[in-house]
Write a protein that holds these residues in place. Structure first.
Motif, PDB file in Angstrom:
ATOM      1  N   LYS A  25      -1.973  -3.430   7.321  1.00 15.71           N
ATOM      2  CA  LYS A  25      -0.776  -2.575   7.476  1.00 15.71           C
ATOM      3  C   LYS A  25       0.505  -3.385   7.309  1.00 15.71           C
ATOM      4  O   LYS A  25       1.412  -2.992   6.568  1.00 15.71           O
ATOM      5  CB  LYS A  25      -0.782  -1.881   8.827  1.00 15.71           C
ATOM      6  CG  LYS A  25       0.443  -0.991   9.073  1.00 15.71           C
ATOM      7  CD  LYS A  25       0.404  -0.330  10.416  1.00 15.71           C
ATOM      8  CE  LYS A  25       0.483  -1.249  11.587  1.00 15.71           C
ATOM      9  NZ  LYS A  25       1.782  -1.840  11.881  1.00 15.71           N
ATOM     10  N   GLU A  32       6.405  -3.470   0.721  1.00 17.71           N
ATOM     11  CA  GLU A  32       7.455  -2.461   0.577  1.00 17.71           C
ATOM     12  C   GLU A  32       8.834  -3.096   0.702  1.00 17.71           C
ATOM     13  O   GLU A  32       9.758  -2.753  -0.045  1.00 17.71           O
ATOM     14  CB  GLU A  32       7.285  -1.359   1.620  1.00 17.71           C
ATOM     15  CG  GLU A  32       6.074  -0.488   1.387  1.00 17.71           C
ATOM     16  CD  GLU A  32       5.778   0.444   2.546  1.00 17.71           C
ATOM     17  OE1 GLU A  32       6.654   0.636   3.424  1.00 17.71           O
ATOM     18  OE2 GLU A  32       4.666   0.997   2.578  1.00 17.71           O
ATOM     19  N   TRP A  35       9.540  -5.073  -2.443  1.00 16.03           N
ATOM     20  CA  TRP A  35       9.879  -4.134  -3.499  1.00 16.03           C
ATOM     21  C   TRP A  35      11.326  -3.664  -3.331  1.00 16.03           C
ATOM     22  O   TRP A  35      12.077  -3.578  -4.301  1.00 16.03           O
ATOM     23  CB  TRP A  35       8.906  -2.954  -3.471  1.00 16.03           C
ATOM     24  CG  TRP A  35       9.197  -1.909  -4.475  1.00 16.03           C
ATOM     25  CD1 TRP A  35       8.769  -1.862  -5.771  1.00 16.03           C
ATOM     26  CD2 TRP A  35      10.015  -0.752  -4.285  1.00 16.03           C
ATOM     27  NE1 TRP A  35       9.269  -0.746  -6.387  1.00 16.03           N
ATOM     28  CE2 TRP A  35      10.032  -0.051  -5.501  1.00 16.03           C
ATOM     29  CE3 TRP A  35      10.727  -0.255  -3.201  1.00 16.03           C
ATOM     30  CZ2 TRP A  35      10.747   1.134  -5.653  1.00 16.03           C
ATOM     31  CZ3 TRP A  35      11.434   0.928  -3.354  1.00 16.03           C
ATOM     32  CH2 TRP A  35      11.438   1.607  -4.576  1.00 16.03           C
ATOM     33  N   TRP A  47       0.755  -6.534  -1.967  1.00 20.53           N
ATOM     34  CA  TRP A  47      -0.074  -5.321  -1.937  1.00 20.53           C
ATOM     35  C   TRP A  47      -1.515  -5.660  -2.309  1.00 20.53           C
ATOM     36  O   TRP A  47      -2.447  -5.098  -1.763  1.00 20.53           O
ATOM     37  CB  TRP A  47       0.468  -4.259  -2.872  1.00 20.53           C
ATOM     38  CG  TRP A  47       1.459  -3.316  -2.271  1.00 20.53           C
ATOM     39  CD1 TRP A  47       1.368  -2.694  -1.057  1.00 20.53           C
ATOM     40  CD2 TRP A  47       2.677  -2.865  -2.851  1.00 20.53           C
ATOM     41  NE1 TRP A  47       2.465  -1.886  -0.856  1.00 20.53           N
ATOM     42  CE2 TRP A  47       3.275  -1.976  -1.943  1.00 20.53           C
ATOM     43  CE3 TRP A  47       3.315  -3.132  -4.068  1.00 20.53           C
ATOM     44  CZ2 TRP A  47       4.494  -1.339  -2.207  1.00 20.53           C
ATOM     45  CZ3 TRP A  47       4.522  -2.507  -4.323  1.00 20.53           C
ATOM     46  CH2 TRP A  47       5.106  -1.621  -3.399  1.00 20.53           C
ATOM     47  N   ARG A  61      -2.538   5.082   9.245  1.00 25.30           N
ATOM     48  CA  ARG A  61      -1.291   4.392   8.904  1.00 25.30           C
ATOM     49  C   ARG A  61      -1.458   3.551   7.642  1.00 25.30           C
ATOM     50  O   ARG A  61      -0.572   3.502   6.796  1.00 25.30           O
ATOM     51  CB  ARG A  61      -0.838   3.503  10.063  1.00 25.30           C
ATOM     52  CG  ARG A  61      -0.334   4.287  11.240  1.00 25.30           C
ATOM     53  CD  ARG A  61       0.098   3.381  12.347  1.00 25.30           C
ATOM     54  NE  ARG A  61       0.551   4.165  13.489  1.00 25.30           N
ATOM     55  CZ  ARG A  61       0.882   3.661  14.641  1.00 25.30           C
ATOM     56  NH1 ARG A  61       0.810   2.350  14.824  1.00 25.30           N
ATOM     57  NH2 ARG A  61       1.281   4.438  15.616  1.00 25.30           N
ATOM     58  N   LYS A  64      -1.560   5.859   4.685  1.00 29.87           N
ATOM     59  CA  LYS A  64      -0.203   6.298   4.334  1.00 29.87           C
ATOM     60  C   LYS A  64       0.504   5.225   3.530  1.00 29.87           C
ATOM     61  O   LYS A  64       1.182   5.516   2.537  1.00 29.87           O
ATOM     62  CB  LYS A  64       0.568   6.620   5.628  1.00 29.87           C
ATOM     63  CG  LYS A  64       2.045   6.858   5.423  1.00 29.87           C
ATOM     64  CD  LYS A  64       2.332   8.172   4.723  1.00 29.87           C
ATOM     65  CE  LYS A  64       3.805   8.517   4.768  1.00 29.87           C
ATOM     66  NZ  LYS A  64       4.520   8.251   3.547  1.00 29.87           N
ATOM     67  N   ARG A  65       0.352   3.978   3.916  1.00 32.72           N
ATOM     68  CA  ARG A  65       0.981   2.874   3.178  1.00 32.72           C
ATOM     69  C   ARG A  65       0.432   2.778   1.760  1.00 32.72           C
ATOM     70  O   ARG A  65       1.163   2.471   0.819  1.00 32.72           O
ATOM     71  CB  ARG A  65       0.785   1.550   3.910  1.00 32.72           C
ATOM     72  CG  ARG A  65       1.460   1.473   5.252  1.00 32.72           C
ATOM     73  CD  ARG A  65       2.952   1.450   5.094  1.00 32.72           C
ATOM     74  NE  ARG A  65       3.584   1.474   6.404  1.00 32.72           N
ATOM     75  CZ  ARG A  65       4.877   1.612   6.593  1.00 32.72           C
ATOM     76  NH1 ARG A  65       5.678   1.734   5.571  1.00 32.72           N
ATOM     77  NH2 ARG A  65       5.368   1.646   7.798  1.00 32.72           N
ATOM     78  N   THR A  67      -0.777   5.331  -0.050  1.00 27.11           N
ATOM     79  CA  THR A  67      -0.229   6.429  -0.850  1.00 27.11           C
ATOM     80  C   THR A  67       1.232   6.142  -1.204  1.00 27.11           C
ATOM     81  O   THR A  67       1.678   6.453  -2.316  1.00 27.11           O
ATOM     82  CB  THR A  67      -0.372   7.794  -0.142  1.00 27.11           C
ATOM     83  OG1 THR A  67       0.275   7.754   1.123  1.00 27.11           O
ATOM     84  CG2 THR A  67      -1.824   8.174   0.033  1.00 27.11           C
ATOM     85  N   ASP A  68       1.968   5.522  -0.278  1.00 24.80           N
ATOM     86  CA  ASP A  68       3.351   5.125  -0.573  1.00 24.80           C
ATOM     87  C   ASP A  68       3.373   4.101  -1.704  1.00 24.80           C
ATOM     88  O   ASP A  68       4.246   4.144  -2.576  1.00 24.80           O
ATOM     89  CB  ASP A  68       4.027   4.539   0.669  1.00 24.80           C
ATOM     90  CG  ASP A  68       4.296   5.575   1.744  1.00 24.80           C
ATOM     91  OD1 ASP A  68       4.183   6.789   1.475  1.00 24.80           O
ATOM     92  OD2 ASP A  68       4.608   5.159   2.882  1.00 24.80           O
ATOM     93  N   MET A  69       2.422   3.176  -1.696  1.00 22.94           N
ATOM     94  CA  MET A  69       2.347   2.155  -2.736  1.00 22.94           C
ATOM     95  C   MET A  69       2.214   2.816  -4.111  1.00 22.94           C
ATOM     96  O   MET A  69       2.913   2.440  -5.055  1.00 22.94           O
ATOM     97  CB  MET A  69       1.163   1.215  -2.496  1.00 22.94           C
ATOM     98  CG  MET A  69       0.954   0.198  -3.601  1.00 22.94           C
ATOM     99  SD  MET A  69      -0.613  -0.685  -3.458  1.00 22.94           S
ATOM    100  CE  MET A  69      -1.772   0.659  -3.727  1.00 22.94           C
ATOM    101  N   SER A  71       3.209   5.706  -5.068  1.00 24.30           N
ATOM    102  CA  SER A  71       4.491   6.336  -5.419  1.00 24.30           C
ATOM    103  C   SER A  71       5.533   5.306  -5.849  1.00 24.30           C
ATOM    104  O   SER A  71       6.286   5.538  -6.803  1.00 24.30           O
ATOM    105  CB  SER A  71       5.040   7.125  -4.230  1.00 24.30           C
ATOM    106  OG  SER A  71       4.178   8.171  -3.899  1.00 24.30           O
ATOM    107  N   LEU A  72       5.579   4.192  -5.149  1.00 23.30           N
ATOM    108  CA  LEU A  72       6.557   3.162  -5.480  1.00 23.30           C
ATOM    109  C   LEU A  72       6.230   2.462  -6.795  1.00 23.30           C
ATOM    110  O   LEU A  72       7.138   2.075  -7.541  1.00 23.30           O
ATOM    111  CB  LEU A  72       6.645   2.135  -4.340  1.00 23.30           C
ATOM    112  CG  LEU A  72       7.192   2.670  -3.017  1.00 23.30           C
ATOM    113  CD1 LEU A  72       7.035   1.632  -1.915  1.00 23.30           C
ATOM    114  CD2 LEU A  72       8.659   3.076  -3.172  1.00 23.30           C
TER     115      LEU A  72
END
Length: 100
Positions: A25, A32, A35, A47, A61, A64-65, A67-69, A71-72
């Motif tokens: 995490k 993030e 980035w 990552w 958690r 979620k990180r 899925t955020d990765m 997107s970024l």
């Protein structure tokens, strides 16, 4: 923000391996931050380290990180490191979290 990246990197270096979920995490959060300050290649490497431990943890958690990765990374897929990480993540992350 640069100071936060340095502090998080040091924290990761000192963290014991038994704290696997926290390590994954926190590595994702560090990526993030990297980035956010414009260090895409560093973020991809971090990552990648998070992905190394991802299959060994079960955490909403962390999911979620990840899925955020996705997107970024999506806007940066012309970058070879980002593309390689994105493809590796598609094979590593739980299928229901992988974007179509």
């Amino acid at each position: 923000m640069h100071g936060a990246v340095t502090a998080m990197r040091e924290s990761d270096r000192l963290r014991h391996n038994v704290y696997r979920r926290t390590r994954v995490k926190e590595r994702a959060i560090l990526a993030e931050r990297q980035w956010a300050v414009g260090h895409l290649e560093d973020a991809c490497r971090t990552w990648g380290l998070a992905l190394d431990g991802y299959p060994l943890v079960d955490s909403g958690r962390v999911d979620k990180r990840m899925t955020d990765m996705f997107s970024l990374l999506r806007p940066h897929l012309r970058n070879q490191e980002a593309q390689n990480l994105y493809e590796r993540a598609r094979e590593t992350v739980r299928p229901e979290l992988v974007p179509a």
